[in-house]
Design an enzyme around this catalytic site. Structure first.
Site, PDB file in Angstrom:
ATOM      1  N   HIS A  40      30.985  25.818 -18.117  1.00  0.00           N
ATOM      2  CA  HIS A  40      31.163  24.245 -19.234  1.00  0.00           C
ATOM      3  C   HIS A  40      30.155  25.024 -20.199  1.00  0.00           C
ATOM      4  O   HIS A  40      29.786  25.751 -20.524  1.00  0.00           O
ATOM      5  CB  HIS A  40      30.599  23.836 -17.960  1.00  0.00           C
ATOM      6  N   HIS A  43      27.190  27.474 -20.368  1.00  0.00           N
ATOM      7  CA  HIS A  43      27.192  28.910 -20.005  1.00  0.00           C
ATOM      8  C   HIS A  43      28.118  29.044 -21.607  1.00  0.00           C
ATOM      9  O   HIS A  43      27.573  30.289 -22.353  1.00  0.00           O
ATOM     10  CB  HIS A  43      28.789  29.093 -19.484  1.00  0.00           C
ATOM     11  N   LYS A 155      17.822  25.231 -16.347  1.00  0.00           N
ATOM     12  CA  LYS A 155      18.012  24.369 -15.287  1.00  0.00           C
ATOM     13  C   LYS A 155      17.250  24.778 -13.924  1.00  0.00           C
ATOM     14  O   LYS A 155      17.136  23.982 -13.299  1.00  0.00           O
ATOM     15  CB  LYS A 155      19.473  24.115 -15.426  1.00  0.00           C
ATOM     16  N   GLN A 159      15.038  29.563 -10.095  1.00  0.00           N
ATOM     17  CA  GLN A 159      16.056  30.855  -9.851  1.00  0.00           C
ATOM     18  C   GLN A 159      15.992  31.930 -11.294  1.00  0.00           C
ATOM     19  O   GLN A 159      15.256  33.186 -11.342  1.00  0.00           O
ATOM     20  CB  GLN A 159      17.557  30.482  -9.947  1.00  0.00           C
ATOM     21  N   VAL A 182      20.901  21.996 -20.812  1.00  0.00           N
ATOM     22  CA  VAL A 182      22.112  21.836 -21.663  1.00  0.00           C
ATOM     23  C   VAL A 182      22.643  20.504 -20.968  1.00  0.00           C
ATOM     24  O   VAL A 182      22.547  20.251 -19.973  1.00  0.00           O
ATOM     25  CB  VAL A 182      23.259  22.690 -21.961  1.00  0.00           C
ATOM     26  N   SER A 191      26.267  20.731 -15.063  1.00  0.00           N
ATOM     27  CA  SER A 191      26.055  21.582 -14.111  1.00  0.00           C
ATOM     28  C   SER A 191      27.695  21.063 -13.260  1.00  0.00           C
ATOM     29  O   SER A 191      28.370  21.087 -13.696  1.00  0.00           O
ATOM     30  CB  SER A 191      25.785  21.390 -12.541  1.00  0.00           C
ATOM     31  N   SER A 192      27.606  23.002 -12.988  1.00  0.00           N
ATOM     32  CA  SER A 192      29.662  22.975 -12.486  1.00  0.00           C
ATOM     33  C   SER A 192      29.940  21.668 -10.992  1.00  0.00           C
ATOM     34  O   SER A 192      31.048  21.025 -11.293  1.00  0.00           O
ATOM     35  CB  SER A 192      29.628  24.310 -11.801  1.00  0.00           C
ATOM     36  N   ARG A 193      28.371  22.048 -10.558  1.00  0.00           N
ATOM     37  CA  ARG A 193      28.895  20.340  -9.531  1.00  0.00           C
ATOM     38  C   ARG A 193      28.869  19.023 -10.374  1.00  0.00           C
ATOM     39  O   ARG A 193      30.003  18.203  -9.063  1.00  0.00           O
ATOM     40  CB  ARG A 193      27.673  20.531  -7.922  1.00  0.00           C
TER      41      ARG A 193
HETATM   42  O1  PAF Z   1      23.194  30.337 -11.309  1.00  0.00           O
HETATM   43  C1  PAF Z   1      24.267  30.570 -11.230  1.00  0.00           C
HETATM   44  O2  PAF Z   1      25.317  30.754 -11.317  1.00  0.00           O
HETATM   45  C2  PAF Z   1      24.121  31.895 -10.351  1.00  0.00           C
HETATM   46  O3  PAF Z   1      22.925  31.720  -9.153  1.00  0.00           O
HETATM   47  C3  PAF Z   1      24.300  33.334 -10.493  1.00  0.00           C
HETATM   48  C4  PAF Z   1      21.913  33.462 -11.151  1.00  0.00           C
HETATM   49  C5  PAF Z   1      25.538  33.933 -11.131  1.00  0.00           C
HETATM   50  C6  PAF Z   1      23.895  34.806  -9.694  1.00  0.00           C
HETATM   51  O4  PAF Z   1      24.927  34.076  -8.892  1.00  0.00           O
END
Ligand code: PAF
Length: 286
Positions: A40, A43, A155, A159, A182, A191-193
């Site tokens: 999306h 990315h 976001k 992580q 974003v 987000s993908s979700r």
């Molecule tokens: O943020 C993500 O999409 C995932 O946690 C990642 C960093 C690709 C690891 O699988």
């Protein structure tokens, strides 16, 4: 040149080496954008940023089973290799690495990386082993690609800190670069979700960012943090969310909890549910 698809570490090494052999690329730097596909705008921004910092841009698509809990959406996570690859290509990515699960985790694979302190709070409290799964796959991808730069979004701020700690602790020679979250035109973090949100749920989701902004503003103007959090929590529930995992103010550096506002950089973090759709977001308090 068109995007190159590689499916194991040997093909990845060969593809990077071939690109390096191009006359202008001898001392080329490699940037990696790890993804789970479902590409999306966020990315795409990571790819644009990677293009600015590095000569060879590698994206990875791997839906990592180790970071999903047993009741989570691993099986239904959206997968569309063709669409993802063409979006990555349009964004300027050179190589896409799409390994199989067996390839990444052969039957004798026996490694799990834990970053205990940073993983013990926020999402880590509610998604057991999630960050172990993330740290393990990111370590593997950074080592396999030997990337000079790795790109991650704010976001997923927790992580991001965990990946930085990982790289730092293992002396992995890869500089982690982050991009700001974003958002769509209503302010919802991409987000993908988000694709799980039907129209009525999207309207509810749109409130989250506004409530965070208001809370942040009130903290800066000197309101008591506990009261601001209580009010924001009520506002989130009243706007249609049915449950919160957390709503907390934490330090941007190490995720220590912040109880009084100071000049220490801090963020407000939230995870909240609309039915079974879990959304996370965070913004700086400034
Ligand atoms: O943020 C993500 O999409 C995932 O946690 C990642 C960093 C690709 C690891 O699988």
């Amino acid at each position: 040149m068109t995007i190159e698809i590689v499916r194991n570490v040997f093909e990845l090494e060969a593809a990077v080496a071939r690109r390096r052999m191009e006359p202008t690329n001898a001392a080329a730097t490699v940037g990696i954008v790890p993804t789970m596909g479902s590409i999306h705008e966020a990315h795409e921004k990571l790819i644009f940023t990677a293009r600015k910092h590095s000569d060879i841009v590698v994206a990875t698509i791997f839906v990592n089973p180790k970071q999903f809990g047993t009741n989570e959406d691993f099986d239904t996570y959206p997968r569309d290799e063709e669409k993802d690859t063409s979006k990555l290509e349009a964004a300027g990515c050179h190589i896409v690495y799409i390994p199989s699960i067996e390839n990444i985790y052969p039957s004798n694979f026996d490694l799990s990386i834990t970053i205990p302190k940073l993983s013990s709070v926020l999402c880590g409290r509610f998604r057991k082993n999630h960050f172990q799964g993330v740290a393990t796959i990111v370590a593997k991808l950074l080592v396999q690609s030997r990337a000079d730069y790795g790109f991650f979004g704010e976001k997923d701020f927790q992580q991001l800190l965990i990946v930085k700690k990982l790289v730092n602790s293992l002396d992995i020679p890869c500089k982690i670069i982050s991009i700001s979250t974003v958002r769509d035109k209503e302010g919802l973090a991409i987000s993908s979700r988000n694709r799980y949100l039907e129209k009525d749920k999207k309207l509810i989701a749109n409130n989250l960012y506004k409530i965070l902004c208001e809370a942040s503003k009130n903290i800066v103007t000197g309101e008591n943090i506990e009261l601001v959090i209580d009010k924001a929590r009520n506002n989130i529930l009243e706007s249609g969310f049915n449950k919160l995992d957390y709503l907390e103010i934490r330090s941007e550096k190490d995720l220590e909890e912040i109880k009084t506002y100071s000049n220490k950089k801090s963020r407000i973090f939230v995870a909240a549910y609309i039915n079974d759709i879990r959304l996370i977001d965070n913004i700086a308090i400034e």
